[in-house]
Scaffold this active site. Structure first.
Site, short mmCIF file in Angstrom:
data_model
loop_
_atom_site.label_atom_id
_atom_site.label_comp_id
_atom_site.label_asym_id
_atom_site.label_seq_id
_atom_site.Cartn_x
_atom_site.Cartn_y
_atom_site.Cartn_z
N SER A 84 0.80 -1.23 0.00
CA SER A 84 0.00 0.00 0.00
C SER A 84 0.83 1.27 0.00
O SER A 84 0.38 2.29 -0.50
CB SER A 84 -0.98 -0.01 1.17
OG SER A 84 -0.32 -0.33 2.38
N HIS A 135 -5.31 -3.47 -2.83
CA HIS A 135 -5.03 -2.51 -3.91
C HIS A 135 -4.95 -3.16 -5.29
O HIS A 135 -4.75 -2.47 -6.29
CB HIS A 135 -3.72 -1.76 -3.63
CG HIS A 135 -3.77 -0.97 -2.36
ND1 HIS A 135 -4.28 0.30 -2.29
CD2 HIS A 135 -3.42 -1.31 -1.10
CE1 HIS A 135 -4.21 0.73 -1.05
NE2 HIS A 135 -3.70 -0.23 -0.30
N LYS A 195 -11.82 0.57 -1.89
CA LYS A 195 -10.81 1.13 -2.78
C LYS A 195 -11.35 1.14 -4.21
O LYS A 195 -12.23 1.92 -4.49
CB LYS A 195 -9.49 0.39 -2.56
CG LYS A 195 -8.99 0.80 -1.17
CD LYS A 195 -7.81 0.08 -0.65
CE LYS A 195 -7.45 0.69 0.71
NZ LYS A 195 -6.93 -0.24 1.67
C1 LIG Z 1 -6.88 -0.28 3.14
C2 LIG Z 1 -6.30 -1.57 3.49
C3 LIG Z 1 -6.90 -2.38 4.46
C4 LIG Z 1 -8.05 -1.91 5.29
O1 LIG Z 1 -9.25 -1.95 4.61
P1 LIG Z 1 -10.45 -1.06 5.14
O2 LIG Z 1 -11.64 -1.61 4.48
O3 LIG Z 1 -10.13 0.35 4.74
O4 LIG Z 1 -10.49 -1.22 6.63
C5 LIG Z 1 -6.39 -3.64 4.67
N1 LIG Z 1 -5.31 -4.08 3.98
C6 LIG Z 1 -4.67 -3.30 3.09
C7 LIG Z 1 -3.47 -3.84 2.37
C8 LIG Z 1 -5.14 -2.03 2.81
O5 LIG Z 1 -4.51 -1.26 1.95
#
Ligand SMILES: *Cc1c(COP(=O)(O)O)cnc(C)c1O
Length: 384
Positions: free
Chosen positions: A178, A206, A238
């Site tokens: 990320s 992602h 996302k």
């Molecule tokens: C954003 C993210 C999360 C968390 O997800 P949310 O639904 O925002 O709580 C978990 N793992 C990774 C790799 C992320 O980038």
């Protein structure tokens, strides 16, 4: 309150070190041109990679579902909050990932802590990439299992640690990292796991929507089966533009998680209308090869432009394109100077990333135009 009297000193120190985190306030839909603190900005920092967070078709699916089903789920999934829309979404997500079954959580953070904690006990071992997302690290800690980290994307280092591991062995990695944007070498990791009788869990927050055929993510791009990657995590906030997360795997694993994942069980189900919106989003995601092709073109354009400016890029082929700056104050100054010129790019600083690797984290969306990428490049050039 004497015990807590160090709070103001701690905050002051964080401010002095250029590490204080502050929020901005959005006054429009999420988009590449949001209204923030009363002003329109050009934004390069959301995770809305396909531009679906403000999509009218998805908004309409959500409001129709609100009209039919109301707002709240009213109970947890195992009482009577599990709606037909959740059930359908789980089936569609499982099919999308090429897995037997899926379970939908309210957030990715909750999915990660729930899944790792359900699969392991203190007699077991969890081994994680050093750069994994905080929710995976927290899940590992909460599980009580023996916990170690391997060098980033280093399957040899992982193999050494697996040689010493005891109990059930779970290896956990981000699919796309990320804060760096690079991809995990899933084929190598899967083969090391197979030879050590360990399970591989991939959090592809992602990658879903962006990579692979129909946007089915990095595991699909590598063509890996349930045997190779028994546990796949995806998030829905996302590229999907809605909210929530899921775990996909074989039926037995999902049945097990339904019984034992505490962050699934002891919480109110997310609103059925969110599941309905995500179903609409999933159909659009699968059908968005044109958006993915445009995104790829923007990534290439940005990378060429940044390199021409003599700035340091990280080895990323994804919409996450961090520009390495190094020192926290310098990254902050650049981010603030860009903002003063109408462009939003966040500075990512320690402790989110290692000391000395503060960066401007540029993220691209299929909603950006080539002209908007030029605006970013020209503005950066004027600041150097
Ligand atoms: C954003 C993210 C999360 C968390 O997800 P949310 O639904 O925002 O709580 C978990 N793992 C990774 C790799 C992320 O980038």
């Amino acid at each position: 309150m004497k015990q807590f009297s160090d709070m103001s000193a701690v905050l002051a120190a964080r401010h002095r070190d250029g590490l204080l985190r502050q929020r901005v306030e959005l006054q429009s839909a999420q988009s590449v041109t949001p209204i923030i603190d009363g002003k329109p900005l050009l934004s390069f920092c959301s995770n809305d990679y396909l531009g679906l967070a403000g999509d009218d078709r998805i908004a309409q699916a959500m409001s129709q579902a609100v009209e039919r089903y109301g707002v709240g789920a009213g109970a947890s999934h195992l009482i009577d909050g599990h709606h037909h829309e959740h059930e359908r979404l789980e089936q569609e997500l499982a099919e999308f990932c090429g897995r037997e079954a899926a379970l939908v959580f309210s957030t990715g953070y909750m999915a990660n802590i729930g899944v790792i904690q359900a699969l392991l006990t203190r007699h077991d071992t969890v081994i994680q990439d050093r750069l994994n997302h905080a929710s995976l690290i927290d899940g590992g800690r909460l599980s009580g299992a023996k916990f170690s980290r391997y060098a980033h994307n280093d399957s040899d280092n992982l193999a050494q640690q697996l040689d010493r591991a005891s109990g059930k062995k779970l290896v956990v990695t981000d699919g796309v990292f990320s804060m760096d944007g690079d991809k995990a070498p899933l084929d190598d990791l899967a083969s090391v796991c197979r030879s050590h009788d360990a399970w591989l869990m991939v959090d592809d927050a992602h990658g879903f929507g962006v990579l692979g055929t129909e946007g089915a993510g990095l595991v699909s791009e590598f063509g890996l089966t349930t045997e190779d990657v028994p546990v796949v995590i995806g998030t829905l906030g996302k590229a999907f533009g809605t909210s929530g997360a899921f775990v996909a795997g074989d039926q037995l694993t999902i049945d097990y998680l339904l019984q034992y994942a505490r962050s699934y069980i002891y919480t109110t189900a997310s609103p059925p209308a969110v599941a309905a919106a995500t179903r609409a989003s999933l159909a659009i995601v699968r059908n968005s090869n044109d958006r993915r092709a445009h995104l790829t073109a923007l990534i290439q354009k940005l990378r060429a432009g940044i390199q021409a400016l003599g700035l340091t890029l990280m080895p990323s082929e994804t919409p996450i394109q961090p520009i390495l700056i190094g020192e926290s104050h310098h990254a902050m100054q650049l981010s603030q100077a860009l903002k003063a010129r109408g462009i939003l790019v966040t500075a990512i600083r320690p402790p989110t990333v290692p000391e000395g690797t503060a960066r401007l984290r540029v993220t691209l969306s299929a909603q950006h135009s080539e002209a908007q990428v030029d605006t970013l490049l020209n503005t950066l050039e004027s600041l150097l």
